[in-house]
Design a protein around this motif. Structure first.
Motif, PDB file in Angstrom:
ATOM      1  N   THR A  50       0.831  -1.210   0.000  1.00 22.81           N
ATOM      2  CA  THR A  50       0.000   0.000   0.000  1.00 22.81           C
ATOM      3  C   THR A  50       0.862   1.255   0.000  1.00 22.81           C
ATOM      4  OG1 THR A  50      -0.158   0.051   2.418  1.00 22.81           O
ATOM      5  CG2 THR A  50      -1.861  -1.180   1.238  1.00 22.81           C
ATOM      6  N   GLY A  51       0.239   2.358  -0.415  1.00 19.64           N
ATOM      7  CA  GLY A  51       0.898   3.660  -0.379  1.00 19.64           C
ATOM      8  C   GLY A  51       1.956   3.869  -1.445  1.00 19.64           C
ATOM      9  N   GLN A  52       1.936   3.059  -2.495  1.00 20.41           N
ATOM     10  CA  GLN A  52       2.960   3.148  -3.541  1.00 20.41           C
ATOM     11  C   GLN A  52       2.366   3.453  -4.912  1.00 20.41           C
ATOM     12  OE1 GLN A  52       5.424  -0.451  -3.237  1.00 20.41           O
ATOM     13  NE2 GLN A  52       4.746  -0.585  -1.102  1.00 20.41           N
ATOM     14  N   GLY A  53       1.082   3.764  -4.960  1.00 22.37           N
ATOM     15  CA  GLY A  53       0.436   4.078  -6.227  1.00 22.37           C
ATOM     16  C   GLY A  53      -0.007   2.863  -7.026  1.00 22.37           C
ATOM     17  N   LEU A  54       0.144   1.677  -6.459  1.00 22.06           N
ATOM     18  CA  LEU A  54      -0.190   0.448  -7.185  1.00 22.06           C
ATOM     19  C   LEU A  54      -1.695   0.269  -7.366  1.00 22.06           C
ATOM     20  CD1 LEU A  54       2.442  -1.782  -5.395  1.00 22.06           C
ATOM     21  CD2 LEU A  54       2.578  -0.877  -7.724  1.00 22.06           C
ATOM     22  N   ALA A  55      -2.476   0.621  -6.364  1.00 22.06           N
ATOM     23  CA  ALA A  55      -3.935   0.528  -6.500  1.00 22.06           C
ATOM     24  C   ALA A  55      -4.414   1.510  -7.561  1.00 22.06           C
ATOM     25  CB  ALA A  55      -4.622   0.786  -5.167  1.00 22.06           C
ATOM     26  N   ALA A  56      -3.887   2.730  -7.546  1.00 24.00           N
ATOM     27  CA  ALA A  56      -4.292   3.734  -8.539  1.00 24.00           C
ATOM     28  C   ALA A  56      -3.968   3.258  -9.945  1.00 24.00           C
ATOM     29  CB  ALA A  56      -3.610   5.069  -8.249  1.00 24.00           C
ATOM     30  N   ALA A  57      -2.759   2.769 -10.143  1.00 21.78           N
ATOM     31  CA  ALA A  57      -2.352   2.312 -11.476  1.00 21.78           C
ATOM     32  C   ALA A  57      -3.199   1.132 -11.930  1.00 21.78           C
ATOM     33  CB  ALA A  57      -0.869   1.935 -11.468  1.00 21.78           C
ATOM     34  N   SER A  58      -3.460   0.190 -11.035  1.00 21.31           N
ATOM     35  CA  SER A  58      -4.252  -0.994 -11.388  1.00 21.31           C
ATOM     36  C   SER A  58      -5.695  -0.611 -11.696  1.00 21.31           C
ATOM     37  CB  SER A  58      -4.210  -2.015 -10.259  1.00 21.31           C
ATOM     38  OG  SER A  58      -2.895  -2.456 -10.045  1.00 21.31           O
ATOM     39  N   CYS A  59      -6.281   0.247 -10.867  1.00 27.17           N
ATOM     40  CA  CYS A  59      -7.667   0.669 -11.113  1.00 27.17           C
ATOM     41  C   CYS A  59      -7.768   1.428 -12.429  1.00 27.17           C
ATOM     42  CB  CYS A  59      -8.165   1.542  -9.962  1.00 27.17           C
ATOM     43  SG  CYS A  59      -8.482   0.647  -8.432  1.00 27.17           S
ATOM     44  N   ARG A  60      -6.837   2.327 -12.683  1.00 23.49           N
ATOM     45  CA  ARG A  60      -6.862   3.091 -13.928  1.00 23.49           C
ATOM     46  C   ARG A  60      -6.753   2.144 -15.131  1.00 23.49           C
ATOM     47  NH1 ARG A  60      -4.490   5.513 -17.931  1.00 23.49           N
ATOM     48  NH2 ARG A  60      -5.076   7.631 -18.492  1.00 23.49           N
ATOM     49  N   GLN A  61      -5.862   1.170 -15.040  1.00 19.45           N
ATOM     50  CA  GLN A  61      -5.684   0.203 -16.132  1.00 19.45           C
ATOM     51  C   GLN A  61      -6.960  -0.603 -16.361  1.00 19.45           C
ATOM     52  OE1 GLN A  61      -2.400  -2.495 -15.484  1.00 19.45           O
ATOM     53  NE2 GLN A  61      -2.795  -3.625 -17.350  1.00 19.45           N
ATOM     54  N   LEU A  62      -7.593  -1.057 -15.295  1.00 18.58           N
ATOM     55  CA  LEU A  62      -8.799  -1.865 -15.442  1.00 18.58           C
ATOM     56  C   LEU A  62      -9.972  -1.018 -15.939  1.00 18.58           C
ATOM     57  CD1 LEU A  62      -9.943  -4.673 -15.264  1.00 18.58           C
ATOM     58  CD2 LEU A  62     -10.363  -4.290 -12.830  1.00 18.58           C
ATOM     59  N   LEU A  63     -10.077   0.220 -15.473  1.00 16.26           N
ATOM     60  CA  LEU A  63     -11.139   1.097 -15.969  1.00 16.26           C
ATOM     61  C   LEU A  63     -10.951   1.405 -17.455  1.00 16.26           C
ATOM     62  CD1 LEU A  63     -11.463   3.492 -12.910  1.00 16.26           C
ATOM     63  CD2 LEU A  63     -13.184   1.834 -13.696  1.00 16.26           C
ATOM     64  N   ALA A  64      -9.703   1.600 -17.869  1.00 13.91           N
ATOM     65  CA  ALA A  64      -9.429   1.822 -19.300  1.00 13.91           C
ATOM     66  C   ALA A  64      -9.840   0.591 -20.105  1.00 13.91           C
ATOM     67  CB  ALA A  64      -7.951   2.151 -19.508  1.00 13.91           C
ATOM     68  N   TRP A  65      -9.538  -0.591 -19.586  1.00 12.21           N
ATOM     69  CA  TRP A  65      -9.945  -1.833 -20.251  1.00 12.21           C
ATOM     70  C   TRP A  65     -11.470  -1.897 -20.359  1.00 12.21           C
ATOM     71  CZ3 TRP A  65     -13.020  -5.880 -18.779  1.00 12.21           C
ATOM     72  CH2 TRP A  65     -13.001  -7.001 -19.620  1.00 12.21           C
ATOM     73  N   ALA A  66     -12.168  -1.553 -19.268  1.00 15.51           N
ATOM     74  CA  ALA A  66     -13.632  -1.585 -19.262  1.00 15.51           C
ATOM     75  C   ALA A  66     -14.195  -0.618 -20.303  1.00 15.51           C
ATOM     76  CB  ALA A  66     -14.167  -1.254 -17.872  1.00 15.51           C
ATOM     77  N   GLN A  67     -13.608   0.568 -20.414  1.00 17.23           N
ATOM     78  CA  GLN A  67     -14.071   1.533 -21.410  1.00 17.23           C
ATOM     79  C   GLN A  67     -13.924   0.984 -22.826  1.00 17.23           C
ATOM     80  OE1 GLN A  67     -11.682   4.974 -20.223  1.00 17.23           O
ATOM     81  NE2 GLN A  67     -13.560   6.003 -19.547  1.00 17.23           N
TER      82      GLN A  67
END
Length: 172
Positions: A84-101
């Motif tokens: 946690t606290g390393q930007g990994l959740a943000a990067a993963s969520c952004r990647q998955l949301l881009a995939w969903a779009q």
């Protein structure tokens, strides 16, 4: 992100039973659920991925899902405490949301988080989610947040630069 594999089982069980990780997720899973995790095949359900670092894709550090458990497309994520606290959740969520779009026909996605989980609320805000409504689950107040999948995602730089509205002066 990658599909879960059998060697991930121990870390997945740790993710589901770790009291720090599960603090805002309804607590650790019960014994029967843990047994089911130990015995179930991994990688057979749509919408469930493992989060791993690019430099060590074999080691699971978290999980991320898109599913329809509430009847709407829902994003959910969890990281082991040391990730946690390393930007990994943000990067993963952004990647998955881009995939969903790119791949899904849904026009929006929801996420639910405890109101006291300020880091998760801030992350969802950085990703463009807004509060739809409050609810109670697992004996705690939650926020159901939503974002349009028709709206462009913020850039990685915009996500990193975002300061939540409730942030202490030291964060600004």
């Amino acid at each position: 992100m990658r599909a879960p594999e059998d060697p991930d089982r121990a870390e997945l069980i740790r993710l589901m039973t770790d009291p720090i990780t599960r603090e805002y997720l309804g607590g650790s899973v019960d014994y029967a659920s843990r047994q089911a995790l130990e015995l179930s095949p991994l990688g057979l359900s749509w919408g469930h991925w493992v989060i791993a670092r690019a430099e060590d894709e074999s080691r699971m550090i978290g999980s991320i899902t898109l599913d329809y458990d509430r009847g709407e497309l829902e994003l959910s994520y969890a990281l082991l405490p040391e990730a946690t606290g390393q930007g990994l959740a943000a990067a993963s969520c952004r990647q998955l949301l881009a995939w969903a779009q790119e791949n899904l026909e849904d026009d929006h996605v929801i996420a639910v988080t405890q109101t006291r989980n300020k880091r998760s609320v801030a992350l969802l805000q950085r990703l463009g989610f807004s509060v739809r409504r409050g609810l109670e689950e697992f004996g705690s107040q939650q926020l159901m947040m939503e974002r349009s999948l028709e709206t462009a995602l913020p850039s990685a730089e915009e996500i990193a630069a975002f300061t939540p509205p409730y942030a202490p002066a030291a964060w600004r």
